[in-house]
Design a protein around this motif. Structure first.
Motif, PDB file in Angstrom:
ATOM      1  N   LYS A  34       0.523  -0.878   3.925  1.00 24.79           N
ATOM      2  CA  LYS A  34       0.318  -2.155   2.867  1.00 24.79           C
ATOM      3  C   LYS A  34      -0.922  -1.148   1.817  1.00 24.79           C
ATOM      4  O   LYS A  34      -1.787  -1.316   0.901  1.00 24.79           O
ATOM      5  N   VAL A  35      -2.127  -0.315   2.759  1.00 27.14           N
ATOM      6  CA  VAL A  35      -3.232   0.345   2.208  1.00 27.14           C
ATOM      7  C   VAL A  35      -3.165   1.480   1.510  1.00 27.14           C
ATOM      8  O   VAL A  35      -3.414   1.709   0.491  1.00 27.14           O
ATOM      9  N   GLY A  36      -1.573   2.530   1.887  1.00 26.46           N
ATOM     10  CA  GLY A  36      -2.196   3.936   1.618  1.00 26.46           C
ATOM     11  C   GLY A  36      -1.374   3.252  -0.552  1.00 26.46           C
ATOM     12  O   GLY A  36      -1.877   4.327  -0.879  1.00 26.46           O
ATOM     13  N   VAL A  37      -0.867   2.726  -0.311  1.00 22.35           N
ATOM     14  CA  VAL A  37      -0.220   2.371  -1.547  1.00 22.35           C
ATOM     15  C   VAL A  37      -1.110   1.934  -2.728  1.00 22.35           C
ATOM     16  O   VAL A  37      -1.376   2.821  -3.694  1.00 22.35           O
ATOM     17  N   GLU A  38      -2.008   1.817  -2.583  1.00 19.99           N
ATOM     18  CA  GLU A  38      -3.222   1.300  -3.446  1.00 19.99           C
ATOM     19  C   GLU A  38      -4.387   3.072  -3.467  1.00 19.99           C
ATOM     20  O   GLU A  38      -5.260   2.621  -4.140  1.00 19.99           O
ATOM     21  N   GLU A  83       9.745   2.329   5.387  1.00 17.51           N
ATOM     22  CA  GLU A  83       8.856   0.766   6.145  1.00 17.51           C
ATOM     23  C   GLU A  83       7.767   1.573   4.857  1.00 17.51           C
ATOM     24  O   GLU A  83       6.352   1.419   4.988  1.00 17.51           O
ATOM     25  N   LYS A  84       7.403   1.427   3.186  1.00 20.96           N
ATOM     26  CA  LYS A  84       6.454   2.007   2.153  1.00 20.96           C
ATOM     27  C   LYS A  84       6.181   0.749   1.726  1.00 20.96           C
ATOM     28  O   LYS A  84       7.631  -0.183   0.795  1.00 20.96           O
ATOM     29  N   PRO A  85       4.644   0.501   0.783  1.00 22.07           N
ATOM     30  CA  PRO A  85       4.941  -0.745   0.399  1.00 22.07           C
ATOM     31  C   PRO A  85       5.212   0.163  -1.562  1.00 22.07           C
ATOM     32  O   PRO A  85       4.908   1.266  -0.774  1.00 22.07           O
ATOM     33  N   TYR A 109       2.074   8.315   6.058  1.00 21.96           N
ATOM     34  CA  TYR A 109       2.251   7.410   6.224  1.00 21.96           C
ATOM     35  C   TYR A 109       3.049   7.051   5.178  1.00 21.96           C
ATOM     36  O   TYR A 109       3.821   6.393   5.508  1.00 21.96           O
ATOM     37  N   THR A 110       2.486   6.717   4.268  1.00 19.79           N
ATOM     38  CA  THR A 110       3.183   5.736   2.291  1.00 19.79           C
ATOM     39  C   THR A 110       3.848   6.754   2.243  1.00 19.79           C
ATOM     40  O   THR A 110       5.001   6.141   1.785  1.00 19.79           O
ATOM     41  N   ALA A 169      -1.524   3.381  11.853  1.00 16.18           N
ATOM     42  CA  ALA A 169      -0.803   4.254  10.696  1.00 16.18           C
ATOM     43  C   ALA A 169       0.508   2.552  10.530  1.00 16.18           C
ATOM     44  O   ALA A 169       0.342   3.236   8.997  1.00 16.18           O
ATOM     45  N   ARG A 170       0.386   1.518  10.631  1.00 17.59           N
ATOM     46  CA  ARG A 170       1.629   1.212   9.997  1.00 17.59           C
ATOM     47  C   ARG A 170       1.082   0.185   8.524  1.00 17.59           C
ATOM     48  O   ARG A 170       1.681  -0.277   8.180  1.00 17.59           O
ATOM     49  N   LEU A 171      -0.577  -0.434   8.718  1.00 19.57           N
ATOM     50  CA  LEU A 171      -0.486  -0.991   8.003  1.00 19.57           C
ATOM     51  C   LEU A 171      -0.927   0.166   6.362  1.00 19.57           C
ATOM     52  O   LEU A 171      -0.595  -0.120   5.356  1.00 19.57           O
ATOM     53  N   ILE A 172      -1.399   1.695   7.126  1.00 17.86           N
ATOM     54  CA  ILE A 172      -1.637   2.330   6.342  1.00 17.86           C
ATOM     55  C   ILE A 172       0.261   2.742   5.468  1.00 17.86           C
ATOM     56  O   ILE A 172      -0.360   3.030   3.698  1.00 17.86           O
ATOM     57  N   ALA A 173       0.286   2.440   5.807  1.00 22.60           N
ATOM     58  CA  ALA A 173       2.212   3.280   5.425  1.00 22.60           C
ATOM     59  C   ALA A 173       2.478   1.877   4.870  1.00 22.60           C
ATOM     60  O   ALA A 173       3.628   2.223   3.626  1.00 22.60           O
ATOM     61  N   GLU A 212      12.432   1.271  12.342  1.00 20.94           N
ATOM     62  CA  GLU A 212      12.743   0.146  11.039  1.00 20.94           C
ATOM     63  C   GLU A 212      14.312  -0.008  11.805  1.00 20.94           C
ATOM     64  O   GLU A 212      14.535  -1.479  11.500  1.00 20.94           O
TER      65      GLU A 212
END
Lengths: 178, 650
Positions: B62-66, B110-112, A131-132, B56-60, A34
């Motif tokens: 964009k996708v993970g939050v869903e 960096e989380k959605p 990750y999230t 991993a970035r996409l999960i972190a 970041e």
């Protein structure tokens, strides 16, 4: 005539997932990634790269990101996590992503979404926690009363499942397109 | 990690584990060597590496939050003893903004996040209740379910009243004991409903969060995700206050540190800490002593059983409201103290059934009792006078809400108390909890950040300290980056700035922007550029002055600096007092990024002082509206000035 500053910022933002993962791959630390992304963003605004088109701009982003990422690793007084020669070889793979149109990446995102749904709740949960929610594996292990190794193995398995699922979907799409 | 042969099927997982560990910063030297060797040698591993990193970035992001909410439920089913992380947490901004609740999601990294809802219909964000939001569809579905359930419960309650409370209690008890599938009538329906509920994992909304003050969460996974509260929701407050208003009207103030679960529409389980409950008389059904005993028995076995009397359960006791206001405190040993402020409560120990009659007390106003474990079980005793003094430590009222600020046209709001930032009506992550200091700021230069000071403006009034030891500033560029699109502030022919600031000396920049647009693009707003104590603004390097000596520059005086711009005319105010006017270009073009505490990218004229709060409007506020903002800032920071609060928003 170079790209307009506003266009450059827009591209930077459009590229952020690719660029971020590139940086993350080099520094091996999401938080440091970041910071580096932030530095690169500021560098972009400061330098206002004199490039003629978007593809050149992406190359510029990538170079700046690599430079800043390696600087960040040095600042942490760590040796590079990935060898220079490995980084060089990886460039080709990253540039494949650069070349991919946004529509393909959006499709990939949809596939990832679908494949996440096909994972077991346990695997999905681990990915989300790691990750999230940004939980370290040790923290996940503590919460789930598991060994850290088990957590890593499970996340790795989940990645493999996702990879296979996405490959299958890509293959199906190719067949459908033919 | 034992490395399998490269051609073994499990080798892919071994490699993936190396990459996962690498991305987590948890790869030892041997692992690093293995990873490099594999990447060096195998092109397919390089592709897989890039694929995993990107995924991993996409999960972190964009996708993970869903899947966060869904996974939570699934996970709690699999491992009920584990506290599952919730959806990305949404934090209420605090009572400073009064009744206009703004929900802010405070996430590390960096989380959605799901979009926030803001009362004034923001133009672009997807409200959290929208079907298009990650959680909206579910919320709507749940709301409909809740309405249907309430209708059903309403019908059932008529039957319920007519059939006497004992029936339900006993039936539920027997149901609990037998584990069987329900009898006839209401009890059968209750059992069926319980089962169906368990199957669907649907729990009704039983209340909402009606106030929060400086909440910090002991377990981030238990942060509330939205104002409505479902039965079964847990809260783990590290500090701060949170008020829950049940649908029955009962109110509970949780006082951190505190762990509480909303077990039913009429009570909850206090595992640790303090709460104050206020229950108006008549909010529950009268019950006989016998039914109460049955009820207690049922509750002790089935904490999720719904009961009508407001009841707080603890590890050692039940505190049952008899129309009152009372406090409950549970210590780490599970011992329970209950204090009655008004009315009456019954406190009964939870333990051996035979002890029930001996171990219950009716407490009246100003009486208190304690249930604590000893060798013979749980003992109940009245508290001594000295112990009763502890009752004064209960918070019985939420701090009074301060005036809300006008939200229309609010382009950027930096409010450090609840650690939020609002940009165009959307929450944006910019200060996130991380690391020992608990704060991480996106700044101009990575090595020199403005420092978060929790008491920069007094107790519980945090600020950002700028010390001018290097080129340092704070940018909102990262905000734009994580939100997906550039977020130009689009300040053109009207804007309004407010900042609560402490300033040392002259030539101090409060904020600036260097972005060049079609028109004059560079702007800066600061103190002392045209002379001592002036509040100045420049558009495109044309400094516009104001009356000198209005701005305190001793470094210790907090003050509200304000500039209103409308079609070329600038008005400057310090603590609400006019500090002059100036004429500039009729229109400016300000695009992001914005920098706080620094003039331009190169770090000129840095601020030496502190910023407590900044509001930027894309419009020129009317005097009424600026009075509301000014009064809000004055009240919050304890400042004097000429602002005259109006009724608006207050």
């Amino acid at each position: 005539m170079g790209l307009e500053p506003a266009k450059i910022v827009q591209e930077l933002i459009a590229e952020r997932d690719r660029l971020f993962s590139y940086i993350w791959a080099i520094v091996g630390d999401i938080h440091l990634a970041e910071d580096v992304f932030q530095e690169v963003s500021l560098l972009v605004v400061e330098k206002n790269p004199n490039v003629d088109d978007v593809s050149q701009l992406r190359v510029w982003f990538r170079r700046a990101a690599r430079l800043k990422a390696l600087e960040a690793v040095r600042r942490k007084k760590r040796g590079p996590l990935l060898n220079e020669s490995v980084l060089d070889k990886l460039e080709e793979c990253w540039s494949d992503y650069d070349a991919a149109p946004d529509s393909e990446l959006n499709e990939l995102l949809d596939m990832l979404r679908d494949c996440m749904r096909l994972l077991t709740p346990y695997s999905r949960r681990l990915l989300v926690m790691h990750y999230t929610h940004g939980l370290r594996s040790s923290e996940i292990a503590r919460r789930l009363k598991l060994k850290v190794e088990t957590v890593y193995q499970a996340i790795a398995r989940a990645h493999r499942s996702l990879s296979e699922c996405i490959k299958a979907k890509l293959a199906a799409k190719e067949r459908a397109d033919e | 990690m034992n490395k399998p042969p490269a051609n073994a099927p499990e080798h892919d997982e071994f490699f993936a584990e190396l990459v996962v560990r690498h991305l987590a910063g948890d790869l030892d030297d041997a692992g690093r060597e293995q990873l490099n060797a594999l990447l060096e040698k195998y092109p397919e591993k390089r592709r897989a590496f890039v694929e995993i990193c990107f995924r991993a970035r996409l999960i972190a992001a964009k996708v993970g939050v869903e899947f966060a909410g869904e996974a939570e439920k699934e996970f709690s089913e699999v491992m009920p003893d584990i506290t599952p992380p919730s959806m990305p947490p949404i934090v209420q901004t605090s009572p400073q903004i009064g009744e206009k609740l703004v929900w802010n999601i405070d996430l590390p990294g960096e989380k959605p996040r799901p979009k926030v809802v803001i009362e004034t219909s923001p133009p672009r964000p997807i409200p959290w209740y929208s079907v298009n939001s990650p959680i909206g569809l579910r919320l709507i579905a749940h709301s409909i379910s809740a309405i249907l359930l309430l209708i059903g419960l309403g019908i059932a309650s008529v039957v319920y009243v007519n059939h006497n409370y004992e029936i339900a209690g006993q039936a539920a008890t027997s149901e609990e004991d037998s584990g069987g599938g329900g009898g006839g009538g209401f009890s059968g329906a209750l059992a069926t409903a319980e089962k169906a509920k368990a199957k669907k994992e649907e729990t009704p909304f039983v209340g909402h969060i009606s106030g929060m003050v400086d909440c910090r969460w002991a377990d981030p996974a238990l942060k509330p995700i939205a104002p409505p509260i479902r039965q079964g929701t847990k809260f783990a407050l590290e500090s701060g206050l949170m008020e829950i208003t049940y649908t029955t009207g009962a109110k509970v103030i949780l006082q951190g540190p505190c762990t509480y679960e909303v077990e039913s529409p009429s009570g909850g389980y206090l595992a640790l800490g303090k709460l104050t409950a206020k229950v108006a008389s008549g909010q529950g059904l009268a019950t006989s002593a016998k039914s109460q005993a049955n009820l207690k028995s049922a509750i002790s076995k089935s904490p999720n059983l719904q009961i009508s009397k407001f009841t707080v359960r603890t590890p050692t006791a039940l505190i049952i409201d008899l129309g009152t206001e009372f406090g409950v405190e549970v210590d780490e040993s599970g011992a329970t103290a209950s204090y009655v402020f008004n009315g009456m409560v019954k406190i009964a120990t939870l333990g051996n059934e035979s002890q029930v009659k001996e171990n219950e007390l009716i407490l009246r106003a100003s009486q208190s009792a304690r249930a604590e474990r000893d060798e013979g079980g749980v003992r109940l005793r009245l508290l001594t006078d000295s112990e009763e003094k502890l009752a004064a430590q209960f918070v019985r009222r939420m701090p009074k809400a301060l005036p809300a600020v006008p939200l229309a046209g609010l382009a950027l709001w930096l409010d450090l108390s609840p650690r939020q930032m609002i940009l165009d009506g959307r929450e944006v992550r910019w200060v996130v909890d991380r690391g020992p200091e608990g704060r991480r700021l996106y700044t101009h230069y990575i090595e020199a950040r403005p420092q978060y000071d929790a008491a920069a403006f007094g107790r519980d009034l945090p600020g950002l300290r700028f010390t001018n030891t290097g080129k340092r500033g704070l940018s909102n560029l990262q905000l734009m980056a994580v939100e997906g699109e550039p977020e130009p502030l689009n300040l053109t022919d009207r804007f309004h700035f407010f900042a609560v600031a402490k300033v040392t000396g002259q030539k101090q920049t409060i904020l600036s922007s260097n972005m060049q647009g079609p028109g004059p693009g560079a702007i800066a707003w600061g103190v002392g550029f045209r002379g001592p104590g002036t509040l100045d603004f420049h558009d495109n390097h044309n400094w516009l002055g104001s009356e000198p000596n209005r701005v305190a520059s001793d470094g210790d005086t907090a003050q509200i600096l304000e500039t209103r711009f409308e079609r070329g005319r600038y008005e400057f105010f310090v603590n609400g007092v006019s500090a002059g006017t100036a004429q500039g270009a009729a229109s400016i073009e300000v695009l992001a990024p914005f920098y706080f505490g620094i003039h331009g990218m190169m770090g000129d004229d840095p601020l030496v002082g502190a910023l407590g709060e900044v509001l930027i409007y894309r419009t020129a506020l009317s005097n009424d509206d600026r009075n509301v903002v000014g009064a809000y800032l004055q009240t919050k920071f304890g400042l004097s000035g000429e602002y005259r609060p109006t009724d608006k928003g207050g």
